[in-house]
Design an enzyme around this catalytic site. Structure first.
Site, PDB file in Angstrom:
ATOM      1  N   THR A   1      -6.526  81.682  73.281  1.00 54.49           N
ATOM      2  CA  THR A   1      -6.155  81.677  74.701  1.00 54.49           C
ATOM      3  C   THR A   1      -4.653  81.430  74.885  1.00 54.49           C
ATOM      4  O   THR A   1      -3.947  82.251  75.490  1.00 54.49           O
ATOM      5  CB  THR A   1      -6.957  80.569  75.432  1.00 54.49           C
TER       6      THR A   1
ATOM      7  N   VAL B   1       0.521  67.920  76.588  1.00 56.03           N
ATOM      8  CA  VAL B   1       0.040  67.069  77.691  1.00 56.03           C
ATOM      9  C   VAL B   1       0.402  67.747  79.008  1.00 56.03           C
ATOM     10  O   VAL B   1       1.557  68.122  79.227  1.00 56.03           O
ATOM     11  CB  VAL B   1       0.694  65.664  77.649  1.00 56.03           C
TER      12      VAL B   1
ATOM     13  N   GLY C   1      -0.584  70.717  80.363  1.00 54.22           N
ATOM     14  CA  GLY C   1      -0.486  72.183  80.480  1.00 54.22           C
ATOM     15  C   GLY C   1       0.944  72.623  80.766  1.00 54.22           C
ATOM     16  O   GLY C   1       1.815  72.515  79.917  1.00 54.22           O
TER      17      GLY C   1
ATOM     18  N   LYS D   1      -4.032  62.432  74.894  1.00 47.18           N
ATOM     19  CA  LYS D   1      -2.818  62.692  75.682  1.00 47.18           C
ATOM     20  C   LYS D   1      -2.069  61.401  75.957  1.00 47.18           C
ATOM     21  O   LYS D   1      -0.826  61.371  75.967  1.00 47.18           O
ATOM     22  CB  LYS D   1      -3.193  63.411  76.975  1.00 47.18           C
TER      23      LYS D   1
HETATM   24  N1  HSE Z   1      -9.598  70.212  78.465  1.00 42.85           N
HETATM   25  C1  HSE Z   1      -8.286  69.923  78.970  1.00 42.85           C
HETATM   26  C2  HSE Z   1      -8.394  69.571  80.442  1.00 42.85           C
HETATM   27  C3  HSE Z   1      -7.388  71.099  78.752  1.00 42.85           C
HETATM   28  O1  HSE Z   1      -9.452  69.809  81.037  1.00 42.85           O
HETATM   29  O2  HSE Z   1      -7.450  69.024  80.992  1.00 42.85           O
HETATM   30  C4  HSE Z   1      -5.922  70.810  78.867  1.00 42.85           C
HETATM   31  O3  HSE Z   1      -5.464  69.979  77.848  1.00 42.85           O
END
Ligand code: HSE
Length: 382
Positions: free
Chosen positions: A10, A115, A117, A188
């Site tokens: 992705t 951390v 996105g 994170k």
């Molecule tokens: N699984 C994570 C979330 C993805 O839902 O924030 C982003 O790190």
């Protein structure tokens, strides 16, 4: 700058799309696990092809998971290749080894995409942390759980239905246990601690609770209390080798800024001695935002900016004995502490405790879960 991509899932395919037409970067090789005919000669099954190629200056690791990503990243750094990674799990579990490898190879490790996105959080946190004045790092760092909490609370939706929606949208981890049990938020938090405080914290030491057992009955009681539930990760400034650090569902007032974070958005912040409270808000997961932050890491390499881990100096342990707050607790088990009964929720009863230290509460819950695995608890933010 010639680069290699490790993985083209992705985020990796997002990086390829966003780099198309950018003449400053050339993707020379792509490490794949299975045949992808359209990649042609770019694809390789052998990491050594990439390692041995002196023209490749930087490696973008977007495989995810701890291994083999860790092995590839350590070898790249030691060989003097810079690394850009979005891999919070690998980073959080191996902070010191990674910083040492970067130092040994005189390479830079760019971690901003791991951390939040697309949110420019770690970069700014590390920059603010250079003066040693970060007091606390905290916030909503998991989009999947925020989507579940928000949709259950605003629409009365069913937990499993919203989780399936998050999986379809590509926010949830491959194994959503990592999201709903708070492990993604914990990873994170450890990465943020390294960037902000310049120290490594072992994820296993962080008291961590998720939202797996939250029910619509709990949500009704939150409403009566005038509160909203959010999953919060927090670590305070280390002192004498230890620091409070936890991940907990937290009941915030309905006017609290954290209550205004809807859907899968993130709100991540820090408190700095002089700057005070600073928040960063936005899309914390997904292909395009995360790929964008990877590319920001590549840009930083091109422009010679330091990575967020360059101040890492040793590790600290977690001590949650000195941080206390009240708790909401819903359980069918008999309570051995004094607590105010709030309401019956199915077969169980919801309570409000007096202020308890975080370590006391998590120890109590571990004990109570043996009799009632379905219990739910959340801290209260005053
Ligand atoms: N699984 C994570 C979330 C993805 O839902 O924030 C982003 O790190």
């Amino acid at each position: 700058m010639k680069i290699a991509l490790l993985g083209v899932g992705t985020v990796g395919s997002g990086v390829r799309e966003q780099l198309a037409g950018d003449s400053r970067f050339e993707i020379k090789r792509i490490l794949v696990r299975r045949e992808i005919p359209e990649l042609g000669a770019l694809a390789t099954f052998s990491f050594d092809d990439i390692l041995r190629d002196d023209e490749i200056e930087a490696v973008v690791e977007v495989i995810g998971g701890e291994q083999p990503a860790l092995d590839y990243v350590l070898r790249s750094l030691r060989a003097g290749k810079h690394v850009v990674t979005a891999n919070k799990l690998m980073l959080s579990e191996n902070m010191e080894a990674l910083a040492e490898a970067a130092h040994a190879g005189r390479a830079r490790l760019m971690i901003d995409a791991s951390v939040g996105g697309g949110i420019p959080y770690l970069h700014n946190l590390a920059r603010a942390g250079r003066r040693g004045g970060i007091q606390s790092v905290f916030g909503i760092v998991n989009g999947t759980t925020n989507l579940i909490l928000d949709t259950m609370q605003s629409e009365g939706a069913d937990f499993a239905d919203v989780l399936a929606q998050a999986q379809r949208a590509g926010y949830a981890e491959a194994d959503p246990t990592a999201d709903i049990d708070g492990l993604d938020a914990r990873a994170k938090l450890c990465v943020a601690a390294a960037a902000g405080f310049g120290c490594a914290v072992r994820p296993a030491e962080v008291d961590t609770a998720g939202i797996r057992t939250l029910s619509l009955g709990d949500v009704r009681v939150f409403r009566q209390l005038g509160r909203v539930c959010r999953l919060i990760a927090r670590m305070d400034r280390p002192e004498n080798g230890s620091a409070p650090a936890y991940v907990e569902p937290t009941l915030v007032g309905s006017m609290d800024i954290l209550a205004a974070i809807r859907r899968n958005d993130n709100l991540i912040g820090y408190v700095e001695r002089n700057a005070g409270l600073q928040y960063f808000f936005g899309q914390g997961a997904g292909k395009s935002p995360t790929a964008f932050n990877v590319i920001m890491g590549l840009e930083d390499l091109l422009e010679g900016r330091p990575g967020a881990l360059e101040r890492l100096a040793g590790s600290v342990s977690v001590d949650n004995g000195r941080l206390a707050h009240r708790y909401y607790l819903r359980t069918a088990a008999r309570l051995e502490i004094e607590a105010q009964a709030l309401a019956d929720v199915g077969e169980a009863r919801a309570y409000l405790t007096a202020p308890l230290s975080v370590s006391h509460m998590h120890a109590l819950v571990r004990k109570l879960r043996k009799a009632d695995p379905n219990l739910f608890f959340a801290g209260l933010r005053d």
